[in-house]
Design an enzyme around this catalytic site. Structure first.
Site, short mmCIF file in Angstrom:
data_model
loop_
_atom_site.label_atom_id
_atom_site.label_comp_id
_atom_site.label_asym_id
_atom_site.label_seq_id
_atom_site.Cartn_x
_atom_site.Cartn_y
_atom_site.Cartn_z
N ARG A 188 -13.91 -2.44 -2.12
CA ARG A 188 -13.12 -2.65 -0.91
C ARG A 188 -13.09 -4.14 -0.59
O ARG A 188 -14.14 -4.80 -0.62
CB ARG A 188 -13.74 -1.90 0.28
CG ARG A 188 -13.62 -0.39 0.20
CD ARG A 188 -12.19 0.07 0.48
NE ARG A 188 -11.99 1.47 0.18
CZ ARG A 188 -11.01 1.94 -0.59
NH1 ARG A 188 -10.15 1.11 -1.15
NH2 ARG A 188 -10.89 3.23 -0.80
N HIS B 297 -5.40 -3.76 -7.65
CA HIS B 297 -5.92 -2.46 -7.17
C HIS B 297 -5.61 -1.34 -8.17
O HIS B 297 -5.00 -0.33 -7.82
CB HIS B 297 -5.36 -2.12 -5.79
CG HIS B 297 -6.28 -1.19 -5.02
ND1 HIS B 297 -6.58 -1.34 -3.69
CD2 HIS B 297 -7.00 -0.10 -5.43
CE1 HIS B 297 -7.41 -0.39 -3.30
NE2 HIS B 297 -7.68 0.37 -4.35
#
Lengths: 311, 311
Positions: B226, B274
């Site tokens: 994250r 990502h």
């Protein structure tokens, strides 16, 4: 007293002298004489690197065994002056390093890491996700100690692994093929090929134009094994026409690879300087000391070379 | 009849519609109504992506559960209109992809592959061999499903793996630490750090200037977890002064990462968009269908979020 000649380049002696003396002492031979210069009349064991310059073994009348520092023996196995047992290096450190080089470069090509390293151009390319390893066919040619260890590590990472060897082998988690017919099955549609065969007359140019054509379009070739396994001109042609997507090569017909060799400048080739199969000094020293202990105790040597097969 | 609302971006619906219908049929719910538009009065389950635009769950009087399409729930867990059970995505395909991204980038940095990719300059640098994995300390922060799977895969490759989690965990082959004091022990001297923690108030900026100073000189930071786990300014400063050797980052505080963000242009940063934790449609569809089957059968849901802990 046991007389051991160390025949390798001077920088090797610098690395090996202390660890090898310690390993000999640990093996119960604290009085062994270890030197780079010994009267040939007394030499019983030779710790040997094929690039040492030593080629005439006939001058050592008391020689009991030659203990190769390298895994590869192609430069010594045909030496007719060598009539005593010849042992290859089977170093756990070498094997571990090989598994790391192979899994690292397989994952690099599987994940397309080069595109990220080269492409830091501030463009966010979402959604371009590689397939899972389970959907990626990786073929390992050669299922000796190193090939088997690599095939198992790749299978543990869930790659769809095929293996090929001259004689039938069984490796858990790996689809094993053998012999000339099996080679075609092992190569057809493979997306990444890893070459870990010994260099013998039967394996030379095994990856030739015909073999390369069997691979999947865009396939990647990894050669941490032996340079002569590949037909270099056929590989360059297949790279130029785009059928082969990339080649990462660690071994070459001539080493160091000459500065003007096209592999250096080809945009789809990565050269690494014969580092995949580097012997590690502490573990290799223990292997050599153990074989000298065995020779002195009259026990069979470990890792003997099959002179007929050439490895 | 079971009414399932699909609330995610249109491109997701394109990917999921067929596999999800098949998975529902396979789970014994061939009559389930699956749609992107349903009367709120009838909706019983919501297949949910936090970036769908749906934020008010109070309009669904018959809602039984929200089934998140993502592993991360930080954008939904605090939603006060959500009073029914919330399940995270725990996708075997996502886990496999994460293990591949993490092991691939750990091996890339361990082996120094970038230097070979960038350095095809016809200079044969023999003898520069990386240490073995057994001598490389890799610390994984976060020992949930993904962190544990990655730590185990790295341990299987013989890395010297440390793990850290808020609450004590036990992972075979991994030196496990826990709590605030354990964090210091886990980070001190680590050469590669992998961030796989959830984004909670307790983990935000966990890799700050003080934490970065604990790492070994030249250490590598991998963040597939994250974005907010890292203090970006502290990381950039540590990269500039050379204490941190490289950062390979897959998640960011703002995604897509803005084109003018210094991470894009920093020579010691690799940005990936990502992709490490991408959910795989076929496996994720089966997880969602199984949870709907459980809800209809009155069985407990899988992968429920602990609303108090935030993950």
């Amino acid at each position: 007293m046991t007389n051991v000649l160390f025949a390798a380049r001077p920088e090797r002696w610098q690395s090996y002298e202390t660890p090898l003396r310690e390993a000999l002492a640990d093996a119960g031979l604290p009085d062994a004489v270890l030197s780079t210069e010994l009267d040939p009349e007394v030499v019983e064991y030779i710790v040997y690197a094929p690039n040492s310059g030593l080629t005439d073994f006939s001058v050592f009348p008391r020689l009991k065994a030659v203990l190769n520092l390298w895994a590869g023996v192609e430069d010594v196995v045909g030496n007719e002056t060598l009539t005593v047992p010849l042992a290859r290096m089977v170093d756990t450190g070498l094997e571990e390093g090989m598994v790391e080089w192979v899994t690292g470069h397989v994952l690099r090509h599987h994940l397309g890491i080069d595109a990220h390293i080269h492409g830091q151009d501030a463009v966010w390319r979402a959604g371009v996700v590689p397939p899972l390893a389970r959907d990626r066919v990786v073929t390992v040619l050669g299922l000796g100690e190193l090939g088997t260890a690599c095939a198992r590590a790749l299978a543990a990472l869930r790659f769809d692994v095929r293996g090929w060897s001259r004689r039938p082998k069984d490796v858990p988690g790996v689809e094993c093929h053998a012999g000339p017919d099996g080679l075609r099955d092992a190569l057809t549609g493979a997306e990444i090929v890893v070459l870990l065969l010994p260099d013998t007359p039967a394996t030379r140019n095994i990856l030739d134009a015909g073999a390369l054509r069997l691979l999947a379009p865009g396939a990647v070739v990894l050669n941490p094994g032996r340079g002569p396994l590949i037909d270099d001109d056929a590989l360059l042609a297949a790279l130029d026409e785009g059928h082969i997507g990339h080649a990462t090569l660690d071994t070459f017909r001539q080493e160091p690879l000459p500065p003007d060799h096209p592999f250096w400048s080809h945009p789809r080739v990565t050269v690494t300087p014969h580092i995949a199969s580097e012997t590690r000094v502490p573990t290799a020293s223990r292997v050599i000391a153990e074989n000298i202990r065995r020779g002195e105790a009259g026990e069979p040597f470990l890792h003997l070379v099959d002179r007929g097969a050439g490895y």
